[in-house]
Motif scaffolding. Structure first.
Motif, short mmCIF file in Angstrom:
data_model
loop_
_atom_site.label_atom_id
_atom_site.label_comp_id
_atom_site.label_asym_id
_atom_site.label_seq_id
_atom_site.Cartn_x
_atom_site.Cartn_y
_atom_site.Cartn_z
N CYS A 191 0.86 -1.20 0.00
CA CYS A 191 0.00 0.00 0.00
C CYS A 191 0.88 1.23 0.00
O CYS A 191 1.94 1.25 0.64
CB CYS A 191 -0.91 0.00 1.23
N CYS A 221 -4.02 0.98 10.65
CA CYS A 221 -3.87 -0.24 9.86
C CYS A 221 -2.42 -0.73 9.86
O CYS A 221 -2.17 -1.93 9.94
CB CYS A 221 -4.34 0.03 8.43
N THR A 240 -9.66 -5.42 -3.49
CA THR A 240 -9.17 -4.51 -2.47
C THR A 240 -7.71 -4.82 -2.20
O THR A 240 -7.02 -5.38 -3.05
CB THR A 240 -10.09 -4.59 -1.22
N GLY A 241 -7.19 -4.45 -1.03
CA GLY A 241 -5.79 -4.72 -0.74
C GLY A 241 -5.52 -4.52 0.75
O GLY A 241 -6.46 -4.54 1.54
N THR A 283 -12.16 -1.20 -3.99
CA THR A 283 -11.90 -0.28 -2.87
C THR A 283 -10.48 0.24 -3.01
O THR A 283 -9.55 -0.54 -3.16
CB THR A 283 -12.05 -1.01 -1.51
N THR A 284 -10.33 1.54 -2.97
CA THR A 284 -9.02 2.16 -3.21
C THR A 284 -8.85 3.40 -2.35
O THR A 284 -9.85 4.00 -1.92
CB THR A 284 -8.89 2.56 -4.70
N ASN A 285 -7.60 3.78 -2.13
CA ASN A 285 -7.38 5.06 -1.43
C ASN A 285 -7.41 6.23 -2.42
O ASN A 285 -7.28 7.38 -2.01
CB ASN A 285 -6.09 5.03 -0.61
N SER A 298 -11.43 5.45 0.03
CA SER A 298 -11.22 5.72 1.45
C SER A 298 -10.64 7.12 1.62
O SER A 298 -9.63 7.45 0.99
CB SER A 298 -10.26 4.69 2.05
N VAL A 349 -12.99 6.35 8.42
CA VAL A 349 -12.89 5.77 9.76
C VAL A 349 -12.79 6.93 10.75
O VAL A 349 -11.75 7.61 10.80
CB VAL A 349 -11.64 4.86 9.89
N ILE A 396 -16.93 3.95 8.95
CA ILE A 396 -16.58 2.61 9.42
C ILE A 396 -16.13 2.73 10.87
O ILE A 396 -15.11 3.40 11.14
CB ILE A 396 -15.41 1.99 8.59
N GLU A 397 -16.90 2.14 11.77
CA GLU A 397 -16.44 2.14 13.16
C GLU A 397 -15.06 1.49 13.22
O GLU A 397 -14.83 0.45 12.58
CB GLU A 397 -17.38 1.30 14.04
N MET A 420 -8.62 -4.67 14.81
CA MET A 420 -7.88 -5.57 13.91
C MET A 420 -6.38 -5.32 14.09
O MET A 420 -5.96 -4.20 14.40
CB MET A 420 -8.25 -5.30 12.45
N LYS A 431 -4.69 -4.79 5.86
CA LYS A 431 -4.08 -4.66 4.52
C LYS A 431 -3.68 -6.03 3.97
O LYS A 431 -3.45 -6.18 2.77
CB LYS A 431 -2.91 -3.70 4.53
N GLY A 464 -10.11 -4.75 3.26
CA GLY A 464 -11.13 -4.20 4.17
C GLY A 464 -12.48 -4.80 3.91
O GLY A 464 -12.65 -5.65 3.05
N1 SAM Z 1 -6.12 0.62 0.14
C1 SAM Z 1 -7.54 0.53 -0.04
C2 SAM Z 1 -8.25 1.64 0.71
O1 SAM Z 1 -7.59 2.46 1.33
O2 SAM Z 1 -9.46 1.70 0.63
C3 SAM Z 1 -8.15 -0.81 0.29
C4 SAM Z 1 -7.68 -1.53 1.53
S1 SAM Z 1 -8.07 -0.79 3.07
C5 SAM Z 1 -7.44 -1.99 4.19
C6 SAM Z 1 -9.82 -0.99 3.12
C7 SAM Z 1 -10.55 -0.23 4.20
O3 SAM Z 1 -10.23 -0.79 5.46
C8 SAM Z 1 -10.22 1.25 4.27
O4 SAM Z 1 -11.41 1.99 4.14
C9 SAM Z 1 -9.64 1.41 5.66
O5 SAM Z 1 -9.95 2.64 6.19
C10 SAM Z 1 -10.28 0.26 6.41
N2 SAM Z 1 -9.59 -0.15 7.63
C11 SAM Z 1 -8.33 -0.59 7.77
N3 SAM Z 1 -8.07 -0.88 9.07
C12 SAM Z 1 -9.21 -0.63 9.76
C13 SAM Z 1 -9.60 -0.73 11.14
N4 SAM Z 1 -8.76 -1.17 12.07
N5 SAM Z 1 -10.86 -0.39 11.46
C14 SAM Z 1 -11.74 0.06 10.52
N6 SAM Z 1 -11.42 0.17 9.22
C15 SAM Z 1 -10.19 -0.16 8.85
#
Ligand code: SAM
Length: 322
Positions: free
Chosen positions: A21, A28, A66-67, A94-96, A118, A158, A185-186, A190, A318, A322
């Motif tokens: 990422c 994360c 996703t990733g 799903t992407t940043n 995100s 988040v 997203i609460e 994790m 990651k 997600g």
């Molecule tokens: N890189 C992409 C992104 O940023 O959307 C996809 C992967 S990312 C892991 C997917 C989603 O997981 C993101 O929206 C991120 O904010 C969320 N995420 C990661 N860790 C998290 C956590 N501990 N609690 C809630 N959401 C989490």
């Protein structure tokens, strides 16, 4: 089709195209290291074969890519091309958003129409503090380009009490003005947040807190959502919708239909379970050998699902997406 005693089955597959990422979001990636891919990631062909086998063996209907960050992976384009022929109802991503503008043509060509982007803040300083990579203006330009190209867009945020609570309303207004649906997203326990002694409790913002904050500024009513949806949806009449994925406050384990595949070939039936099941070695086998073996693993993966409530998990988001 494999169904458990609660009537749950796998319908939605989330595939982590890579664990690498270009961000290192504080919640994360605790060590702040960006772009670290997992070793031995599957080839694009093997991943596409995994999806094809899972469509057949598990009845997967919807795919989310996703990733990690899927758009940094050189496997994105060949993977999209290879899954183009599969009978999937829907493919989302799903992407940043950092590389979104330049990847839009490939996503469009693959028939992707829905994007989850995100974005935790519209404030450049807070963005740098939380994401620890990338650039806010680039994300906003990517969103504009995706909107102009006709993609349906959801934004994932988040909320973190000590980092971006002041961004809940600005982000909501930003989304309502552009026809995007904002998903809060609460914070989930994790990875490192599942361990004792973290700042999870100090940072956690609940569904109730969010509804109270939004309700002071916007009247809203609860809206309909599919039975196995992760988000509770709300309508602000005349303006649009927002959603809250409330893993902690209103767990949705009873109706969960999600299956996850890591970039290294491990199936995860539940975010809250430490169990995982390796399918990388099945992907070179012919269909008639691979499918029965896969079905045995799918029974185990479905058995990993929690009965009632999400209880945190040691795996980093990651890695499994997600
Ligand atoms: N890189 C992409 C992104 O940023 O959307 C996809 C992967 S990312 C892991 C997917 C989603 O997981 C993101 O929206 C991120 O904010 C969320 N995420 C990661 N860790 C998290 C956590 N501990 N609690 C809630 N959401 C989490």
């Amino acid at each position: 089709m494999i169904v458990d005693r609660q009537g749950r089955r796998f319908r939605n597959l989330r595939i982590s195209l890579t664990a690498a990422c270009n961000y290192a979001c504080t919640y994360c990636v605790p060590n702040g290291k960006r772009l670290v891919a997992a070793q031995d990631e599957l080839s694009a062909d093997a991943m596409a074969r995994a999806v094809a086998y899972l469509v057949e063996a598990a009845g997967i209907e919807r795919l989310r890519i996703t990733g990690g960050e899927p758009l940094v992976s050189p496997r994105l384009e060949p993977f999209l091309e290879a899954i183009g022929r599969l009978p999937l109802e829907d493919i989302g991503l799903t992407t940043n958003g950092q590389l979104l503008a330049r990847k839009l043509p490939a996503l469009q060509a693959a028939g992707i129409r829905r994007l989850n982007v995100s974005l935790d803040t519209l404030d450049p300083d807070a963005f740098r503090r939380i994401a620890r990579g990338g650039d806010l203006d680039t994300v906003l330009a990517g969103l504009d380009a995706a909107r102009a190209a006709g993609f349906r867009i959801k934004l994932n945020m988040v909320p973190l009490r000590q980092e971006n609570l002041d961004q809940v309303l600005p982000l909501l207004d930003y989304c309502l003005a552009r026809g995007y649906e904002l998903r809060f997203i609460e914070l989930m326990r994790m990875g490192h947040l599942a361990r004792a002694g973290t700042d999870f409790q100090q940072q956690f913002v609940s569904l109730g807190d969010l509804l109270a904050l939004i309700g002071d500024h916007h009247p809203f009513v609860q809206a309909e959502a599919p039975l196995d949806a992760t988000a509770l949806r709300y309508e602000i009449p005349g303006r649009g919708h927002f959603g809250i994925i409330a893993n902690e406050s209103v767990p949705f384990c009873r109706t969960c239909s999600r299956l996850r595949l890591s970039s290294t070939g491990w199936l995860h039936g539940c975010l809250s379970s430490g169990n995982r099941h390796y399918i990388g070695d099945l992907l070179d086998k012919p269909r008639h050998q691979a499918l029965p073996a896969l079905q045995r693993l799918l029974v185990k993966a479905l058995g990993d699902k929690q009965d009632l409530a999400f209880s945190g998990g040691a795996t980093v988001m990651k890695i499994i997406g997600g």
